[in-house]
Design an enzyme around this catalytic site. Structure first.
Site, PDB file in Angstrom:
ATOM      1  N   THR A 236      -8.225  63.573 -64.594  1.00  0.00           N
ATOM      2  CA  THR A 236      -6.691  64.038 -64.375  1.00  0.00           C
ATOM      3  C   THR A 236      -5.871  63.900 -65.947  1.00  0.00           C
ATOM      4  O   THR A 236      -5.075  64.412 -66.235  1.00  0.00           O
ATOM      5  CB  THR A 236      -6.027  63.732 -63.369  1.00  0.00           C
ATOM      6  OG1 THR A 236      -6.113  62.198 -63.479  1.00  0.00           O
ATOM      7  CG2 THR A 236      -6.730  64.124 -61.944  1.00  0.00           C
ATOM      8  N   ASN A 237      -6.539  62.719 -66.412  1.00  0.00           N
ATOM      9  CA  ASN A 237      -5.466  62.012 -67.517  1.00  0.00           C
ATOM     10  C   ASN A 237      -4.219  61.693 -67.154  1.00  0.00           C
ATOM     11  O   ASN A 237      -3.418  61.449 -67.936  1.00  0.00           O
ATOM     12  CB  ASN A 237      -5.592  62.877 -68.630  1.00  0.00           C
ATOM     13  CG  ASN A 237      -5.298  62.393 -70.041  1.00  0.00           C
ATOM     14  OD1 ASN A 237      -5.855  61.188 -70.190  1.00  0.00           O
ATOM     15  ND2 ASN A 237      -4.403  62.810 -71.057  1.00  0.00           N
TER      16      ASN A 237
END
Length: 286
Positions: A236-237
């Site tokens: 997802t970061n």
């Protein structure tokens, strides 16, 4: 001020049981930033907030990556791994001189990877690549390697010579120029050697065409997913540390829907979201 959305509608394509987010950062109070790294993110997004994101998007397991703010001090990472428990693994920052006892301590805490960050704020860049790879390989870890993809032609030989398993991070992160056909061919050659994985994460950080489709990054991602879905992982970061305002903050739901659409069909999503990271980061079978 930044407000992070933590709940909302579910993704249009449901993540399979056992899905692993292999790229995010997490913070707890009491662990100050370390020079010369960047400051800590506003609000110290931590385990409680991320658990809401897991529930929202359908994530079951997570790999916490050491953030640049803490440089080579992995204390915050270890504390977060303890709080998250068996659903979490970690990617730490180690260097050429990291002692064996420290590596064993990190392994016992749940660390299964090391990080090379050859961009501003990173603790160890490409000058430490081979030394960190050797230490990680000896531990059975994987090394996540992040750099400006424009350097790929000049360092392909070094990457091909790595002895351990490694990840080409953040879509190969072409910052100073777009990726071309020769770059995609180089990525495929590296993957076909059998010890390289390609991570889908943070497409908005390098895309020149921009959202919501990120067409330039999507073209590379789709080509790699079609070529070797068994060598792709996803993250997802979160919590999107480059965002400084609510207006700049990425839409996690839209990003998830978009990137899942690059993976291909159900079998590919099962491999990319569950099977590949499960093996790579030493999780129990889902």
């Amino acid at each position: 001020m930044i407000i992070r959305t933590l709940t909302g509608d579910k993704p249009k394509i449901a993540l399979p049981k056992g899905a692993v987010d292999t790229q995010m950062h997490m913070y707890l109070p009491g662990f100050p930033a370390v020079e010369p790294g960047p400051p800590l993110p506003e609000g110290l997004p931590g385990p409680a907030e991320y658990r809401q994101v897991m529930d929202w998007l359908g994530i079951d397991r997570v790999v916490i990556t050491q953030g640049n703010a803490h440089q080579a001090d992995n204390a915050n990472l270890v504390a977060c791994l303890e709080v998250m428990g068996e659903v979490a693994r970690g990617v730490a920052v180690i260097g050429p001189d990291t002692a064996e006892a420290e590596l064993q301590r990190l392994h016992a805490a749940g660390v299964r990877g090391a990080r090379i960050m050859d961009l501003p704020g990173g603790a160890f860049g490409l000058d430490a690549l081979e030394a960190v790879d050797a230490k990680a390989a000896a531990m059975g870890w994987v090394t996540a390697v992040q750099f400006d993809g424009a350097k790929l032609p000049e360092i392909e030989g070094r990457l091909a010579a790595l002895e351990g398993r490694w990840i080409l991070d953040h879509h190969a992160k072409f910052l100073s120029r777009p990726a071309g056909d020769v770059d995609v061919a180089a990525i495929k050659r590296l993957i076909d050697r059998g010890n390289c994985w390609f991570k889908f994460a943070g497409c908005y950080e390098s895309s020149k065409s921009g959202g919501p489709d990120y067409a330039d990054v999507a073209a590379v991602a789709k080509a790699i997913a079609a070529h070797a879905p068994e060598r792709v992982i996803w993250g997802t970061n979160w919590p999107h540390n480059l965002a400084r305002t609510t207006e700049d903050y990425p839409d996690d739901l839209a990003l998830t829907d978009t990137v899942l659409g690059w993976m291909g069909g159900e079998a590919n999503r099962q491999a990319i979201l569950v099977d590949n990271p499960q093996t790579l980061f030493d999780f129990a079978a889902a």
